[in-house]
Design a protein around this motif. Structure first.
Motif, PDB file in Angstrom:
ATOM      1  N   LEU A   1     -21.028  28.088  41.910  1.00  0.00           N
ATOM      2  CA  LEU A   1     -19.639  28.548  41.846  1.00  0.00           C
ATOM      3  C   LEU A   1     -19.448  29.536  40.701  1.00  0.00           C
ATOM      4  CD1 LEU A   1     -17.655  25.313  42.669  1.00  0.00           C
ATOM      5  CD2 LEU A   1     -17.878  27.372  44.034  1.00  0.00           C
ATOM      6  N   LEU A   2     -20.076  29.247  39.556  1.00  0.00           N
ATOM      7  CA  LEU A   2     -19.944  30.170  38.425  1.00  0.00           C
ATOM      8  C   LEU A   2     -20.580  31.521  38.770  1.00  0.00           C
ATOM      9  CD1 LEU A   2     -18.855  30.175  35.518  1.00  0.00           C
ATOM     10  CD2 LEU A   2     -21.190  29.905  34.769  1.00  0.00           C
ATOM     11  N   PHE A   3     -21.718  31.474  39.471  1.00  0.00           N
ATOM     12  CA  PHE A   3     -22.368  32.722  39.885  1.00  0.00           C
ATOM     13  C   PHE A   3     -21.449  33.516  40.815  1.00  0.00           C
ATOM     14  CE2 PHE A   3     -25.147  35.379  42.354  1.00  0.00           C
ATOM     15  CZ  PHE A   3     -26.045  35.836  41.420  1.00  0.00           C
TER      16      PHE A   3
ATOM     17  N   PHE B   1     -21.088  33.107  50.380  1.00  0.00           N
ATOM     18  CA  PHE B   1     -22.031  32.536  49.416  1.00  0.00           C
ATOM     19  C   PHE B   1     -21.752  31.053  49.193  1.00  0.00           C
ATOM     20  CE2 PHE B   1     -23.874  31.904  45.224  1.00  0.00           C
ATOM     21  CZ  PHE B   1     -25.100  32.493  45.415  1.00  0.00           C
ATOM     22  N   SER B   2     -20.464  30.698  49.055  1.00  0.00           N
ATOM     23  CA  SER B   2     -20.125  29.291  48.838  1.00  0.00           C
ATOM     24  C   SER B   2     -20.506  28.445  50.050  1.00  0.00           C
ATOM     25  CB  SER B   2     -18.626  29.152  48.568  1.00  0.00           C
ATOM     26  OG  SER B   2     -18.227  30.040  47.581  1.00  0.00           O
ATOM     27  N   TYR B   3     -20.264  29.006  51.249  1.00  0.00           N
ATOM     28  CA  TYR B   3     -20.598  28.270  52.463  1.00  0.00           C
ATOM     29  C   TYR B   3     -22.102  28.016  52.530  1.00  0.00           C
ATOM     30  CZ  TYR B   3     -21.304  27.329  57.402  1.00  0.00           C
ATOM     31  OH  TYR B   3     -21.687  26.773  58.579  1.00  0.00           O
ATOM     32  N   GLU B   4     -22.867  29.078  52.238  1.00  0.00           N
ATOM     33  CA  GLU B   4     -24.323  28.970  52.253  1.00  0.00           C
ATOM     34  C   GLU B   4     -24.789  27.915  51.251  1.00  0.00           C
ATOM     35  OE1 GLU B   4     -27.741  32.361  52.646  1.00  0.00           O
ATOM     36  OE2 GLU B   4     -26.207  32.575  51.154  1.00  0.00           O
ATOM     37  N   LEU B   5     -24.154  27.948  50.067  1.00  0.00           N
ATOM     38  CA  LEU B   5     -24.497  26.983  49.014  1.00  0.00           C
ATOM     39  C   LEU B   5     -24.235  25.562  49.486  1.00  0.00           C
ATOM     40  CD1 LEU B   5     -25.210  27.035  45.893  1.00  0.00           C
ATOM     41  CD2 LEU B   5     -22.819  26.522  45.585  1.00  0.00           C
TER      42      LEU B   5
ATOM     43  N   MET C   1     -23.029  35.571  35.304  1.00  0.00           N
ATOM     44  CA  MET C   1     -24.024  35.313  36.342  1.00  0.00           C
ATOM     45  C   MET C   1     -25.346  34.866  35.721  1.00  0.00           C
ATOM     46  SD  MET C   1     -23.022  38.560  38.644  1.00  0.00           S
ATOM     47  CE  MET C   1     -24.205  38.510  39.954  1.00  0.00           C
ATOM     48  N   LEU C   2     -25.735  35.520  34.615  1.00  0.00           N
ATOM     49  CA  LEU C   2     -26.965  35.116  33.921  1.00  0.00           C
ATOM     50  C   LEU C   2     -26.870  33.674  33.456  1.00  0.00           C
ATOM     51  CD1 LEU C   2     -27.929  38.119  31.672  1.00  0.00           C
ATOM     52  CD2 LEU C   2     -29.381  36.971  33.288  1.00  0.00           C
TER      53      LEU C   2
ATOM     54  N   ALA D   1     -12.876  31.762  35.799  1.00  0.00           N
ATOM     55  CA  ALA D   1     -11.879  32.432  36.640  1.00  0.00           C
ATOM     56  C   ALA D   1     -10.940  33.261  35.783  1.00  0.00           C
ATOM     57  CB  ALA D   1     -11.095  31.398  37.441  1.00  0.00           C
ATOM     58  N   SER D   2     -10.610  32.736  34.602  1.00  0.00           N
ATOM     59  CA  SER D   2      -9.695  33.488  33.746  1.00  0.00           C
ATOM     60  C   SER D   2     -10.358  34.755  33.196  1.00  0.00           C
ATOM     61  CB  SER D   2      -9.184  32.574  32.647  1.00  0.00           C
ATOM     62  OG  SER D   2      -9.339  33.140  31.403  1.00  0.00           O
ATOM     63  N   VAL D   3     -11.708  34.772  33.123  1.00  0.00           N
ATOM     64  CA  VAL D   3     -12.392  36.001  32.693  1.00  0.00           C
ATOM     65  C   VAL D   3     -12.117  37.124  33.688  1.00  0.00           C
ATOM     66  CG1 VAL D   3     -14.630  37.106  32.374  1.00  0.00           C
ATOM     67  CG2 VAL D   3     -14.227  34.857  31.446  1.00  0.00           C
TER      68      VAL D   3
END
Lengths: 101, 171
Positions: free
Chosen positions: A14-16, B100-104, A39-40, B18-20
């Motif tokens: 999720l963070l990525f 991506f989330s779905y794949e994860l 991401m890193l 998320a705030s970033v």
């Protein structure tokens, strides 16, 4: 509820994804750079979680190297941004259209 | 207890992340990133990687983010004006993130074997600094030296890049 490896992998993924969204959506070079750092870090979390799971230290050593390389990368990248700002007086990607096809 | 700590740190980290990307002001983004890094260090500590937790705070939250804030102040970056989002990038970004989330979730549901074993049941790896240092200077000696050279090259590169040209420019 017990915490398993999957929990850590999910958080890291999720963070990525958040970092990826930041790179795609934001238009300020500095914020894009911060998203890259995120991401890193997500990848680092995966490595440490697997190191704990396999009870093996190699993952942690790899994270150590990743952090070192990331620090070098940030220094060079920020120097590039400063050099760019000196020439173009902007850090917005929308204003840098020289290579636009 | 460990589960409670995990949820607090993980949710805090994702909220800060998320705030970033949601903050328009770059300084606020950078400070949110510091919070993200600190929560990440806490997660490292939960995973018994105490050395990496310390390094994370020192290098990321300390050095790297101070560099970021310094550059933001130096360049006097203004908050992003409230412009229309580019539809194409918004849609593409959301599609990519959802995909991506779905794949994860697919991978995590039935991918990693043994991934459902509680980590607290496994014996922790020997992660004191002495063991890590011994590994760094024996098995990983060559990468360690190469990283040292890389840092030297980066230092020289930064000095070269940020040096002003003394030559008069021919325009």
């Amino acid at each position: 509820m017990e915490i398993t490896l999957n929990h850590y992998l999910a958080v890291s993924g999720l963070l990525f994804t958040l970092g990826l969204m930041g790179v795609i959506l934001r238009r300020d070079l500095l914020v894009i750079y911060m998203s890259l750092e995120m991401m890193l870090n997500a990848a680092n979390l995966t490595l440490v979680a697997f190191s704990r799971f396999n009870q093996h230290l190699d993952g942690q050593i790899m994270v150590f190297f990743t952090i070192t390389v990331a620090a070098a990368e940030v220094a060079v990248g920020l120097a590039l941004i400063v050099a760019l700002y000196r020439v173009r007086q902007t850090t917005k990607v929308g204003d840098l259209t020289t290579l636009k096809f | 207890m460990e589960a409670l700590f995990f949820w607090v740190f993980a949710i805090g980290m994702l909220l800060a992340g998320a705030s970033v990307i949601l903050n328009r002001n770059p300084v606020a983004s950078a400070l949110s990133l510091v919070v993200t890094m600190c929560f990440m260090a806490a997660l490292f500590a939960l995973l018994n990687a105490f050395f990496l937790a310390a390094i994370q705070i020192l290098v990321y939250a300390g050095a790297v983010m101070v560099l970021f804030l310094f550059i933001i102040m130096l360049l006097d970056v203004k908050a992003e004006a409230k412009t229309r989002m580019r539809w194409i990038s918004l849609v593409l970004g959301l599609v990519l993130a959802i995909f991506f989330s779905y794949e994860l979730s697919l991978v995590l549901r039935d991918g990693v074997p043994m991934g459902a074993v509680p980590l607290a049941k496994l014996p922790p790896p020997p992660s004191d600094i002495a063991t890590i240092g011994r590994l760094l200077f024996t098995k990983y000696l060559l990468p360690f030296e190469v990283v040292g050279v890389l840092l030297l090259v980066a230092t020289i590169g930064v000095v070269l890049l940020s040096k002003r040209d003394n030559k008069p420019e021919a325009k």
